[in-house]
Each structure stands twice: as structure tokens, then as C-alpha cells.
Design an enzyme around this catalytic site. Sequence first.
Site, PDB file in Angstrom:
ATOM      1  N   CYS C  87      50.190  60.462 -14.791  1.00  0.00           N
ATOM      2  CA  CYS C  87      49.499  59.753 -15.891  1.00  0.00           C
ATOM      3  C   CYS C  87      48.190  59.474 -15.479  1.00  0.00           C
ATOM      4  O   CYS C  87      47.312  60.482 -15.348  1.00  0.00           O
ATOM      5  CB  CYS C  87      50.184  58.212 -16.316  1.00  0.00           C
ATOM      6  SG  CYS C  87      49.591  57.701 -17.659  1.00  0.00           S
ATOM      7  N   HIS C 196      56.115  59.311 -17.186  1.00  0.00           N
ATOM      8  CA  HIS C 196      56.424  58.580 -15.656  1.00  0.00           C
ATOM      9  C   HIS C 196      57.767  58.776 -15.067  1.00  0.00           C
ATOM     10  O   HIS C 196      58.667  57.839 -15.476  1.00  0.00           O
ATOM     11  CB  HIS C 196      56.141  56.855 -15.972  1.00  0.00           C
ATOM     12  CG  HIS C 196      54.761  56.709 -16.054  1.00  0.00           C
ATOM     13  ND1 HIS C 196      53.955  56.129 -15.559  1.00  0.00           N
ATOM     14  CD2 HIS C 196      53.886  56.806 -17.359  1.00  0.00           C
ATOM     15  CE1 HIS C 196      52.783  56.043 -15.934  1.00  0.00           C
ATOM     16  NE2 HIS C 196      52.655  56.432 -17.155  1.00  0.00           N
ATOM     17  N   GLU C 198      58.628  57.943 -12.134  1.00  0.00           N
ATOM     18  CA  GLU C 198      58.845  56.638 -11.280  1.00  0.00           C
ATOM     19  C   GLU C 198      59.421  55.532 -12.119  1.00  0.00           C
ATOM     20  O   GLU C 198      60.065  54.400 -11.426  1.00  0.00           O
ATOM     21  CB  GLU C 198      57.613  56.274 -10.750  1.00  0.00           C
ATOM     22  CG  GLU C 198      56.787  55.207 -11.252  1.00  0.00           C
ATOM     23  CD  GLU C 198      55.800  55.933 -12.188  1.00  0.00           C
ATOM     24  OE1 GLU C 198      56.028  57.130 -12.570  1.00  0.00           O
ATOM     25  OE2 GLU C 198      54.984  55.577 -12.696  1.00  0.00           O
TER      26      GLU C 198
END
Lengths: 81, 81, 225, 741
Positions: C87, C196, C198
Site C-alpha cells: 500500500c 494488505h 498482513e
Amino acid sequence: MAKIIVEVMLKPEILDPQGQAVASALPRLGFTFAKSVRQGKRFEIEVDGDPTPAQMAEVEKAAETLLSNPVIETYVVKVEK
Amino acid sequence: MAKIIVEVMLKPEILDPQGQAVASALPRLGFTFAKSVRQGKRFEIEVDGDPTPAQMAEVEKAAETLLSNPVIETYVVKVEK
Amino acid sequence: MSFRVGVVTFPGSLDDRDAARAVEMAGGIAVPLFHASDDLKEVQAVVLPGGFSYGDYLRCGAIARFAPIMNSIVTAASHGFPVLGICNGFQVLCESHLLPGALTRNSNLHFLCRDQKLKIENTNTVWTSGFKPGQEIVIPLKNGEGSFQCDDETLKILESEGRVIARYVDFDPNGSRNLIAGISNERGNVVGLMPHPEHAIESLMGPSTDGLTFFTSALQQLVGR
Amino acid sequence: MALDTVTIATQNPDTTQPFAELGLKDDEYARIKTILGRRPTSSELAMYSVMWSEHCSYKSSKVHLKQFGEKAFKSDALLVGIGENAGVVDIGQNYAITFKIESHNHPSFIEPYQGAATGVGGIVRDILTMGARPIAIMDPLRFGLADAPDTRRVLPGIVAGIGGYGNCLGLPNIGGEIVFDETYAGNPLVNALCVGVMKHEDIKLATAHGTGNLVVLFGAKTGGDGIGGVSVLASETFNAAKPTKRPSVQVGDPFAEKVLIECCLEIFKADLVIGIQDLGGAGLSCATSELASAGSGGMQINLEKVPLRDPSLSPEEILMSESQERMCAIVAPEKIKHFMAICRKWDVTATVIGEVTSGERLHITFNGELIVDVPPRTVAHDGPIYNRPIKKPDYVDQLAKSTFEVPLPTDADEVKAAVLKLIASPNIADKSWVTSQFDKYVQGNTVLAQPEDSGLIRIDEETHLGVAVSTDANARWSYLDPYEGAKLALAESCRNIATSGAKPLAVTNCLNFGSPEDPGVMWQFAETVRGLADAALELGLPITGGNVSFYNQTGSVAILPTPVIGVLGVIQDVRKRTPMGIPSADLDLYVIGKYNGNLSGSEWAHLHGEIGNASPVADLNMEKRLVNFLLDGQPIFESAHDVSNGGLAATLVESVLKNKIGARVDLNDVANALFSETPGRVLVAIKSSATNEIVSLAGKYQIPIYKIGTTGGTDLEINQAVISIEELSKAHTETFPKLFG
Ligand SMILES: Nc1ncnc2c1ncn2[C@@H]1O[C@H](COP(=O)(O)OP(=O)(O)O)[C@@H](O)[C@H]1O
Ligand SMILES: [Mg+2]
């Protein structure tokens, strides 16, 4: 004291959703004058006294490296007194 | 075909976090020319032919109502040929 | 043995702790790196996390690019050092010219947070080697400026060299050219990804655990070295 | 121009002062003179006027809010109660949670984006001030009718502002409300809730003690924000050549706040502050007087040291400025170096502007001249208190006696059409056009977020301890009966928490009302407070704080009385939470709790232009049993979703749409069963193997349960009406994009 203006606009071939949003909002509000709208940024930079050529060269460099991204944008530097 | 430019800047007394971010980044990159930086918006509006006074009045109105928020911003309208 | 993966914190980074959690969950040691130092602390790979570095008021990633830590990362990357930009990290990588193109305002101008389906297009990069070619995954997407733009020439190169590593599937969230969600550099060690991973490492806190594979891929690759 | 000093004020006792323009009444001005034994200086006048305003002094609400203390349930979990920046509760394992709601209604009407953004910024600083790391936000919102021009003007900006600020801070948005009613036209409500977590020993308070300790202002520079009113004073008294119009709106800088958060947390960790206070309403006036008032000594401030963004500010304006992203800390001299180093690390401006003194007064000097010399308590806490006239408005009894009728569907086609109409109405329709503009994932601990019944956040990664938060209000019930309305809002909020599997622990609130000078509004307010205090006591929950917003009205028309209630719950193991969506086929669906056919205040009635005649009466004993039933039954619930706005119809559709798994149900008295919003009900899905267990739990807690159907398929079937998931989804999701683009 002078003012340096840096104008940054997206390159014509790059999609400009902000400009488009304005362009399509205008007629909804009854404004019919615009054929197209592009939206960019305007930086007003205050400098002490008249900018020297050396200073202007610095401004150019800042405009090119920091204030705009040459991949998608173009810039123009102007001096206002 | 003419181009109308609308420049919108935050009023001087209004906090400008964008301009501040630039102002504090410049010296970190070794650029020392700026005393202060304000960041605003620039609209390039294409119109057919020379804008008439009636059109310009419309542009003024659009600038005041749509393109800027008079509570925090000021605007300037210019014509580029 | 365990591998050290650096996670950079710029002022305004938000997903740094999440990225560190993902690194650890994948079996690595997460090492915090601070923007103001150029010390890579002997890490073997780096993650540039999501967030709004310096507020992203100018252009996303534009100011972060000049942080001292980026000098070290740019140099290391040119020698094959693995870098993943997520990002805002992707934006920083583009601004640093480690990756081509730029990320611009989403086509509908809104910040968008959604569970996004992606197709993994290239499994030859350090960060995607654990996926099956063509694998479809769902991970969160959340950004306001995620529209990948570049000129036609660059796009052609990216496509012909297989450097588009992931593409949006079923839904176009932001107007990216060719629905590009992530790309890599020529060598495949530097990867930028808009969604994302994560946030997709524990089933309870995300839409899937698909994201973990990005991190395990890199750690596997490090073992192989 | 000359500075108005204490000396001058003493020498020229008869100077006329613009106290009325600053909103002070004759008797209030007289009281200031009595307190000081002379006329106030213009700086003192500025401080008193803003600190004695409704917003800061709670002068109209105080006499009522007292009940929250008097009737308070004595909870062992309460670590810090009402009066501090936010309440703090113990959730076990040495963790403490702080949470609070605040309103930013008026600024959001004037400048929707910035008004809403700074609303988020303000509540987050309140939470940070307690020593906590902010971990989540919620945003209960109210607008005029969805298709009204003003709603189209303010809603997109407000939503973008909340997202713009909250997303940039890295705070997951885990819930809120969006309600449309015409009384909010011209008066949108923007309430924002923030939750923070800390260890017990990290709790910070807003006090200044220890002679010689330093007063440090840190964060953003001070500008002319939010001092519209006070400029009157500055320009009239001093310098007519100043910029006449100071901005009344503030522009937020979320990046500045993000680094301020990290900076503060590092400072807290190093144990460098004795007391700390954020700068919100009334800026430095509030921070200095409150810190000094809560401390043991006096305080000396050198106002010229305050770093300014706008050098033309007068001392009065500096004192009043509501510039965002600032904090004020009390720091021992031996720790100041360390403090400053951390600020430098985060590039946060920090300045010592004064010190704690052994005296009892707050002294403020400007370039050596004494311009304020006051007992701080008189500014911060001893403001005027009003017992405003109260009168039950006529509409209440008139409505109570009235009858109303709304069309009800009878056959299958009508049922189908009615359900589709209801779920497409703006109040019930899918809100993801709004909520997808908010980051719900950041920090990686979000277990549940919108559209779930409550937001649920993991607190500890090892032990899986978590907290749940929900905000609720049914303003139409509050309009019909504010006492019951308040009780019902609290009950609903608790129910939402328990539905998700968490145990209600503490309450916060934001009371949004019309003008307190209207006896009818004051009655609504008084009844609301009484209801909330009674309900909290009966449910055994402490009220830890809140906020009052008055003057929400357009002309003489007040908004519906809107007490927004926030409840915090705790869950020992977040992995055991219950989601709202039906997870699989072949489950049994039960409605827990009984309905009655009254449609008063319901969405179905609203859709037909009716508000009804009588609010339901809260049965808190039953609600308590229901909460316990839900907590005990949690292991057997595959999904659970409470029945509230939109009745069982909305609950069924939302449960089906979440995972796109259908259901078939059989209902007697189908229309009333679907659309009545009788409180105290929850829809749960269980495996049929758990039948005995649910029946025995229902018996244990004396809660009626009704098996209404089973899950599965690709339709929602209600008796003979068959609605495909596709049709439901289309009706539910199209509304917002159509309205707002
Ligand atoms: N402004 C908002 N911001 C974030 N979440 C929202 C907002 N409005 C509604 N939601 C979420 O949408 C869901 C449905 O809202 P609502 O119908 O008010 O639920 P309930 O009646 O159970 O309180 C909830 O999860 C709520 O938190
Ligand atoms: Mg609910």
C-alpha cells in the site's frame, strides 16, 4: 518578498478522476460552460527578496523531484511579485 | 477554445497541513529557499471559444459554490487564451 | 535458523506493527527500522508497511522516499535484497523509482476498504513463490490512492515480462490499468502490492489467511540462499 | 495597542466590556466581578466566557447529570469515573479500558469534512490523555431525510471527514449508526466514540501539582481557529485593524495527531508526566484552569511563549484558540530533557510555557505584564448552574391518546413487497457505501466490525482477551417517552454486546438535544437522564462519562431527543465471539423473546409517515436475564443477531445476506411479527443437536423462545413468500449508491 508559484497538473494521458468528478458535477448544478476539467495542485512559496537565478534553479529542482512526480505530472514555475 | 483557470487556496488564517508538510520536507532535502509554503488547488476548465461575460459570471458562481468552500477558502478566476 | 526481516516505520506509518506480526507469524524475526536512520540492522529483507507517511498530503510516498532509511534500501535492492512494499509502501517504492508507474486517486475518489479477490499472476518473485500459479486469494484492500497508472510503454514491458504479480478479480476497485494490484521489478526481489496481506494472516481478524504466504515465501527463499 | 492588564483593570473599573456578545448574562458578569473583586481583564473575560459556556460548563445539564453519580452502581471495575477526560474500567489481566463519545454536530454542519474530522481528532485526544493507546473508533450519525438536499451536501463530507481523519490515525472504525429523520435537517449529529487501552499503572490524570514543575505545551502551533466569538472582544477592545473575521471552523491535521499519539505513548512509557490534558474546547483556557484547579497549587503561564502559527493573535485569542492537535503536560524539571528529546524524535514542537506555583491562583502574564489573576476553580468548575424550567410538552399526551394505522401486508406477494421495501429504506439499507470508506482492519485486532451487532477488538494476542462496544439510540421512542427511550437505548446496547458474546461492563453516552431554554426540551432531557441513571443502576453498570450537546434545532424545531448510548463489554476469549451471519445450512432458527404488535416508533410506521403513540416500556429485569441467557448460551449459538430497527424482517435479511445462506421461517401474525420492534429479542441459529440445551437455558432464565424455521437454500422464505437472496441483496445494497453516487 516574492512569491514563487509552482503549478502541478496530471499529464493529459493520465486519468484525472477529480477533474472528471467536477466536470460531471457542474452540469448537475446547472453550469454548462465546461467542455472538460482537469484538477491539479498549486504551491505558493514565499521567498525573501527577489529570487536569484541560483534560487530559481533550486526551485526547479524541488518542483521536479518533490513537488511533482514526472511519471504522471508536469509542472510550471512562475514568479509573482 | 479558451482555458479558464480557477485557483483555490486556503485562507491565510486557516491551517494548511499540506503546505506545512512540504515546507518541512524542503529543508530536509537541502532546499532552503522557502520561507513558507501554501498548497492549493488549480482547476483548468476548457470552454468553447472566448468566454462571454455571462459565462464568466457562471464560472464565478461555480468557483464560489462548488470549487471552493468560502468558509475556509478563497478563489481566483483567470482566463488563458 | 531464523531470518531477520526489517519493518520500516515512517512518521505516519500505520500497519508497521501488523507487518511485524505477519513476519513473526511466518517464522521470521521482525526488526523495527526507523526512517531517520540509514542502518538496516543486518536484516535480510525489508517490508515497507501501509499507512500515511508524512500524512501523504503531497503525494503518497513522495516525502518518505527521501528518508535516510530509503537510501540504504534503494542501494540494497539493486543488489537483489528482497523488499515488499504494501500500500503506502508500494507508493514509496514507485516514488523511489524502484518500481515503475505511480499510484493515483481511486477512480471513484473514495477511500475504499473491502475484502478483495486477487489472482496471483507471477510466482517467480521472492514474495510470491509460495503461491500456485493463477491462485485466487482474498485479502483486504484499503486505500484512497490505489489506482496504478503508467504509460503504455511501461505497461507493455510489465505485461510482457510477467511483472504483474497480482490482479484484481471480479471487481475493479480503483481504476488501475489492466486491473493491476501489484508488480515487481525486473529481478523479482522488489514487489509492490496495493492490498494488505498482513491483514489476512489470522482467520479471526481478516477474510482469510492467504496473506501469510507472501511472508512465508520470502522466508523460504532466504533459506534457499 | 495597549494590553488590558490586571493593573489597568483595577485602575479603570468602569470600562465597558462586551460580555453580552461573548454570551455572558448580566448576573454572570456580575459574579465574575464579585469573584475577582474588580472587573475582569479582557483575557479573564475571554476565559470565563468560554469556560462558562454551555458547552464547557454544563450549566443547564449539571443539576440532572448529578444523578449519574447519586444513583451510580458501585462497580469494582470502575477505575476512573465521571469528571476526568474519560472514564476508565478494569477488564482484568491488568488491562484498563477507557472510552467515551463526543459530539461535533454544529461544526459538521458548517464544514462537513473538517467538522467531522476534528470531531474524531478531539475524542481521540481525550482517550490518549488518559494514558491509553487509542484502539478503535465508532461514529453514530444522524441526518435529515436521505433525499433532502442538505443531507446530500453534508453526508458525503462528514463520512469522508471521519474516514480521512480516522484512517490516517490508524484507528479501525468498528461501528456506528446512520439514521435519517427530517428533524435532523440542518442539524446533523456527528458523534464519535473512541476506545483506548492501557495497563492499570499507566493511567494518567489531568492534574498539576508539585511547585516548580513545568507546564509544557506540545503539538501543533496555535492559530486563530475556533475563536470567532472572542475576536469580537479582541477587535473591539484593542485593535480594529486586525483581520476582523477569525475562522470559526478548525482544520484538522491527522498526521500531526498521529505523531502526537506516538510521541505521547513514548513519553508515558518513560514515565515523564505528572499530569496531562488535551486541548479541546476552550483551548488553553480550559487546559490551564483545569490542570491548576485539579492540582494542589497555583500556576504561572507566560503566554508569549506559546508558539504561534499566526503572529497577529492577541493574548485573548491565544487563550481561546481551539487549534487542534495540541496537548499540555506537567513535567518535573529533571525529566524535561528526556521529554524534549522524545518530542524532537517525533518532530513535535514542545515549549515550556510556565510552571506550577505554591500559590493558589492561576497567573498568566504576557511579556511580563499580568493579564490573568484568578482562582482556577472559579473558571473551571464553579461556573453558573441553572435549574431551567421544565414542562412536559403537549404532544406527548396528545400522541399517547391518538391512534394510528399503517397498512400491513397480508398475502405472500404483499409480504414480499413489504420486506423489500423495508430493507431498501435508507434507515435499514446496507450502509457499506459509508462504512467501506473506513479502515476496519488496521492494528490487526478487529474481530467484529460493521455490520455486526457490536465492534469487537482483541486486546491480548496471547490470552485472547477482548472488548466489545456498541452504540445505540432509538430517538423516536425517546420522542414518545424520553424516560423509557433512554432505558431502551441502554438495554439495546447491552443486548448488542451480549449478542456478540461479550459481557456488558460500563456505559458512556452522548445526549443530543434541542435548546435547553425550551422547557419542553428540558423536560425531554431531564426524563432521559433520569431514565438512563435508573437503567444503569438496575442493570448494574457504571456510567463512566459522556457528553451533552444542546441547541440542536432549526428555528423553534428541535431534533428528536437523541441519547446515544455506548456500552463496553468484555469477552474472555475473542475466538468464542458470535457473529451475526448465518454460517451454514440445516441450522434451527429461534427468536428469543416475545413481541407485541405495537408498531409505535418502528421503521415500518416511519415509512408510512407515522411515529405512533407510545414507546415500549423497558423490562430491564427481562433484559438482564436475556443478557445472561445469551452469555450462557454462547457456546451453542452458531450465529446471533439482535432484533431492533426494522424488526425481525431486517434481522432475518441481514442474517441471511451476511454469508448469502438462505432460511425458511413460519410466522403467525406475519406482518406484526416481521415489523414490530418490540425490544428484548434476538435471532439465533443453533444445531438441532443443541435443542435440549437451548430449551433448558430458556427455562433457567425464564425467557420465551420460539423456533421459527431452519437455514439453507438460496432464498428467504417467509411463510408462502419466497424472496431470492439476489432480490434481497439488490434491494438492500442499491439505496446508498443511488442516493450518494
Ligand atoms: N456511521 C457508521 N459507522 C460505522 N459503522 C456503522 C455506521 N452506521 C452503522 N454502522 C454499523 O452498521 C451496523 C448496523 O447498524 P444498525 O442498524 O444501527 O445496528 P443496530 O440496530 O444493531 O445497532 C452496525 O454494525 C453498525 O455498527
Ligand atoms: Mg444490533
